[in-house]
Design a protein around this motif. Structure first.
Motif, PDB file in Angstrom:
ATOM      1  N   GLU A 121      32.976  29.023  30.834  1.00  0.00           N
ATOM      2  CA  GLU A 121      32.233  27.863  30.368  1.00  0.00           C
ATOM      3  C   GLU A 121      33.068  27.045  29.395  1.00  0.00           C
ATOM      4  N   CYS A 162      31.112  24.858  33.938  1.00  0.00           N
ATOM      5  CA  CYS A 162      31.403  26.253  34.255  1.00  0.00           C
ATOM      6  C   CYS A 162      32.236  26.265  35.530  1.00  0.00           C
ATOM      7  N   TRP A 218      22.372  28.222  34.556  1.00  0.00           N
ATOM      8  CA  TRP A 218      22.641  28.170  33.117  1.00  0.00           C
ATOM      9  C   TRP A 218      21.492  28.872  32.397  1.00  0.00           C
ATOM     10  N   ARG A 277      20.449  30.316  28.225  1.00  0.00           N
ATOM     11  CA  ARG A 277      20.800  30.140  26.821  1.00  0.00           C
ATOM     12  C   ARG A 277      20.132  31.219  25.978  1.00  0.00           C
ATOM     13  N   TYR A 337      25.122  29.042  25.361  1.00  0.00           N
ATOM     14  CA  TYR A 337      24.786  28.739  26.749  1.00  0.00           C
ATOM     15  C   TYR A 337      25.706  29.529  27.672  1.00  0.00           C
ATOM     16  N   CYS A 374      26.755  30.703  31.681  1.00  0.00           N
ATOM     17  CA  CYS A 374      26.775  30.436  33.113  1.00  0.00           C
ATOM     18  C   CYS A 374      26.580  31.767  33.841  1.00  0.00           C
TER      19      CYS A 374
END
Length: 116
Positions: free
Chosen positions: A6, A22, A36, A38, A93, A95
Motif C-alpha cells: 500500500e 495498492c 480495503w 481499516r 488502511y 489492502c
C-alpha cells in the motif's frame, strides 16, 4: 503467494482528500477480489470497500459518497479515493486480496491521519 504493498497514506486536514494505492505481485492471476479495510486505534478492523475482477464494487454504507474504489486487474492495482475526510477516518488502511481457492492476503497497511 501474493504480496501487497500500500501507499498514499499521510496526514490530511478535515475535509481533505487522499488517494490510496495498492499493488499486488506474485500469483496475481488467482486474485478475484481486492479490498480495503481499516483499523482505528482500539477498534476492530473493518471493511471499507471491495472491487472484484468483474468490476463490481461494494462500499461500506458509512463512507458511501466519500469513497470510491477502482481496480485494474491487468495491472494488479486497486485504488481508494477518499474525499471529505473526517477525523473518524483516521486509521491504518489495509489492502486485502482474495484468491481462488479461498486464501486471503494482507498488506502491511498505510496510516491515514485526519487532523487539523
Amino acid at each position: 503467494q501474493v504480496q501487497l504493498e500500500e501507499s498514499g497514506g499521510g496526514l490530511v486536514q478535515p475535509g481533505g482528500s487522499l488517494r490510496l494505492s495498492c499493488v499486488a505481485s506474485g500469483r496475481t492471476f488467482d486474485i478475484y477480489t481486492m479490498d480495503w479495510y481499516r483499523q482505528a486505534p482500539e477498534k476492530q478492523r473493518e471493511f471499507v470497500a471491495r472491487v472484484n475482477r468483474d468490476g463490481v464494487t461494494t462500499v461500506r454504507d458509512s463512507v458511501k459518497g466519500r469513497v470510491t474504489i477502482s481496480g485494474d486487474f491487468a495491472k494488479n492495482t486497486v485504488d481508494l479515493q477518499m474525499t471529505a475526510l473526517k477525523p473518524e477516518d483516521t486509521a491504518v488502511y489495509y489492502c486485502r486480496a482474495f484468491v481462488f481457492g479461498g486464501t486471503y492476503y494482507w498488506g502491511q497497511g498505510t496510516q491515514v491521519t485526519v487532523s487539523s
